[in-house]
Design a protein around this motif. Structure first.
Motif, PDB file in Angstrom:
ATOM      1  N   GLY A 164       0.770  -1.228   0.000  1.00 59.78           N
ATOM      2  CA  GLY A 164       0.000   0.000   0.000  1.00 59.78           C
ATOM      3  C   GLY A 164       0.801   1.277   0.000  1.00 59.78           C
ATOM      4  O   GLY A 164       0.224   2.363   0.038  1.00 59.78           O
ATOM      5  N   LEU A 165       2.130   1.191  -0.059  1.00 57.49           N
ATOM      6  CA  LEU A 165       2.979   2.383  -0.043  1.00 57.49           C
ATOM      7  C   LEU A 165       3.525   2.719  -1.419  1.00 57.49           C
ATOM      8  O   LEU A 165       4.535   3.413  -1.551  1.00 57.49           O
ATOM      9  CB  LEU A 165       4.136   2.191   0.945  1.00 57.49           C
ATOM     10  N   HIS A 198     -10.764   7.695  -0.296  1.00 58.92           N
ATOM     11  CA  HIS A 198      -9.916   7.262   0.821  1.00 58.92           C
ATOM     12  C   HIS A 198      -8.690   8.163   0.898  1.00 58.92           C
ATOM     13  O   HIS A 198      -8.105   8.528  -0.129  1.00 58.92           O
ATOM     14  CB  HIS A 198      -9.474   5.809   0.628  1.00 58.92           C
ATOM     15  N   THR A 199      -8.271   8.505   2.125  1.00 60.98           N
ATOM     16  CA  THR A 199      -7.000   9.181   2.367  1.00 60.98           C
ATOM     17  C   THR A 199      -6.347   8.558   3.598  1.00 60.98           C
ATOM     18  O   THR A 199      -6.926   7.711   4.274  1.00 60.98           O
ATOM     19  CB  THR A 199      -7.192  10.694   2.610  1.00 60.98           C
ATOM     20  N   LEU A 200      -5.127   9.001   3.849  1.00 66.51           N
ATOM     21  CA  LEU A 200      -4.368   8.556   5.019  1.00 66.51           C
ATOM     22  C   LEU A 200      -4.001   7.078   4.922  1.00 66.51           C
ATOM     23  O   LEU A 200      -3.748   6.587   3.817  1.00 66.51           O
ATOM     24  CB  LEU A 200      -5.118   8.921   6.306  1.00 66.51           C
ATOM     25  N   PHE A 201      -3.957   6.366   6.035  1.00 65.30           N
ATOM     26  CA  PHE A 201      -3.325   5.058   6.082  1.00 65.30           C
ATOM     27  C   PHE A 201      -4.122   4.004   5.306  1.00 65.30           C
ATOM     28  O   PHE A 201      -5.311   4.168   5.029  1.00 65.30           O
ATOM     29  CB  PHE A 201      -3.146   4.614   7.533  1.00 65.30           C
ATOM     30  N   THR A 202      -3.438   2.895   4.980  1.00 64.93           N
ATOM     31  CA  THR A 202      -4.100   1.788   4.295  1.00 64.93           C
ATOM     32  C   THR A 202      -5.238   1.252   5.165  1.00 64.93           C
ATOM     33  O   THR A 202      -5.171   1.272   6.392  1.00 64.93           O
ATOM     34  CB  THR A 202      -3.110   0.655   3.995  1.00 64.93           C
ATOM     35  N   GLY A 208      -5.022   1.732  -0.451  1.00 58.82           N
ATOM     36  CA  GLY A 208      -3.644   2.063  -0.142  1.00 58.82           C
ATOM     37  C   GLY A 208      -3.512   3.475   0.406  1.00 58.82           C
ATOM     38  O   GLY A 208      -4.483   4.240   0.480  1.00 58.82           O
ATOM     39  N   LEU A 209      -2.289   3.821   0.798  1.00 57.49           N
ATOM     40  CA  LEU A 209      -2.011   5.136   1.372  1.00 57.49           C
ATOM     41  C   LEU A 209      -2.479   6.248   0.443  1.00 57.49           C
ATOM     42  O   LEU A 209      -2.068   6.328  -0.708  1.00 57.49           O
ATOM     43  CB  LEU A 209      -0.508   5.270   1.644  1.00 57.49           C
ATOM     44  N   HIS A 210      -3.377   7.077   0.932  1.00 57.45           N
ATOM     45  CA  HIS A 210      -3.863   8.291   0.274  1.00 57.45           C
ATOM     46  C   HIS A 210      -4.685   8.041  -0.994  1.00 57.45           C
ATOM     47  O   HIS A 210      -4.946   8.974  -1.764  1.00 57.45           O
ATOM     48  CB  HIS A 210      -2.712   9.249  -0.032  1.00 57.45           C
ATOM     49  N   GLY A 211      -5.099   6.802  -1.225  1.00 62.95           N
ATOM     50  CA  GLY A 211      -6.069   6.557  -2.280  1.00 62.95           C
ATOM     51  C   GLY A 211      -5.493   6.537  -3.681  1.00 62.95           C
ATOM     52  O   GLY A 211      -4.296   6.533  -3.894  1.00 62.95           O
TER      53      GLY A 211
END
Length: 354
Positions: A93-94, A111-115, A134-137
């Motif tokens: 997810g990074l 989606h935002t922020l963490f997975t 995933g991180l930040h969509g």
């Protein structure tokens, strides 16, 4: 318009030059080398010292940015990687860390922020009970449909440089969200204005989270630069703050092995609900300023990434708090857009001299 120390209107400029491009304008180009190859971009030149690029194939985000020859849009080692190279599920997810660069990287749309893996039953597809984010969509690696760009003359004799595009994030048995982004800058000016509208174009109530990752780099960011943000209180900070003890106000030189420091602040807004955080570099005599509306972005994060080779500070207005989507669903603060419902966001980026 004030151009080269002279007040000019449309007629006066026409006497001096046969094309507005002599003063400034918007030019469409295609990047053509390395990982950036094939990305459509729009080059804005205001004639007031401000130059910046709009990455059409990267959600109309802002890439390189300069003021009077001094850079302020963060340039990381990834460059402006073509979205066709992006693998959303890669690296746990990074994967966005392989395409993380530029003045503005948009996070969202659902989606935002963490997975997080969250319930998807609202889309009524038995084989997809959950959706993984995933991180930040996804949005930052979706190409836009370019709706137009150019110059618009105003009744008072000024000229506005503009571009507009639509980003569509959609899946069968999933979300159907559309972001319409309009970017404006005045000829002769030193301000970038964004108007974003996110609309649920589908027929199911759909999650919506939105965040701007606004990243300022060297040389505006340098040892001794000052991050100015009146803070009512700090709600959260990463463990690295206590471990490293690096100031979030007075910026140090690049640090070996620096671990990112993140804060969620409650800024002091003016009577209209506006907040204007700044990065001030007195040695260069310049500043960068963000203006955003706390009614549209009720949360704000300060990101310090002061590591050697990846030196940046971030301004991050957000619709949701730092705990992310799972926490927002649990405490009832998660946003769901009904079919046809939309949300709009208005921000400005300014640069200037002290």
């Amino acid at each position: 318009m004030n151009l080269n120390g002279r007040a000019l209107d449309r007629a006066a400029l026409a006497r001096l030059a046969g094309d507005v491009g002599a003063a400034g304008g918007v030019r469409a180009v295609v990047l053509d080398d390395g990982a950036e190859r094939g990305i459509r971009a729009l080059e804005f030149r205001t004639g007031g010292g401000l130059n910046f690029d709009v990455l059409v194939d990267r959600a109309m985000d802002l890439g390189n940015a300069e003021f009077r020859g001094q850079g302020f849009g963060w340039r990381s080692a990834t460059g402006f990687r073509h979205p066709g190279l992006h693998e959303y599920r890669d690296e746990d997810g990074l994967a966005m860390m392989r395409s993380f660069s530029g003045l503005l990287v948009t996070a969202g749309l659902d989606h935002t922020l963490f997975t997080a893996e969250v319930d998807a039953s609202r889309y009524r597809y038995p084989h997809r009970a959950t959706v993984w984010n995933g991180l930040h969509g996804r949005v930052a690696n979706i190409p836009a449909r370019l709706l137009g760009y150019g110059e618009r003359w105003t009744e008072d004799g000024g000229c506005v440089l503009w571009a507009e595009g639509e980003v569509r994030q959609a899946a069968i048995f999933g979300e159907h969200l559309r972001l319409t982004r309009r970017i404006e800058a005045d000829l002769g000016g030193a301000e970038i204005r964004l108007t974003d509208t996110v609309r649920n174009a589908g027929f199911d109530p759909t999650p919506h989270m939105y965040l701007y990752h606004i990243n300022v780099g060297w040389p505006f960011l340098d040892e001794g630069a000052r991050y100015e943000l009146p803070v009512e209180r700090t709600l959260w900070q990463s463990d690295s703050v206590a471990e490293q003890g690096v100031s979030h106000v007075e910026m140090p030189a690049p640090q070996p092995g620096f671990v990112e420091q993140v804060y969620e602040h409650v800024p002091v807004a003016d009577a209209a609900g506006l907040v204007r955080p700044r990065l001030v570099n007195e040695r260069l005599g310049v500043y960068f300023e963000l203006e955003y509306d706390t009614a549209e972005f009720p949360a704000f994060f300060q990101w310090l990434h002061l590591r050697e080779g990846a030196y940046a500070v971030g301004f991050e207005p957000s619709t949701h708090h730092v705990a992310g989507e799972l926490a927002a669903r649990e405490d009832g603060s998660m946003t769901f857009l009904e079919p046809g419902e939309e949300r709009s966001y208005h921000t400005a980026f300014r640069v200037g001299t002290l």
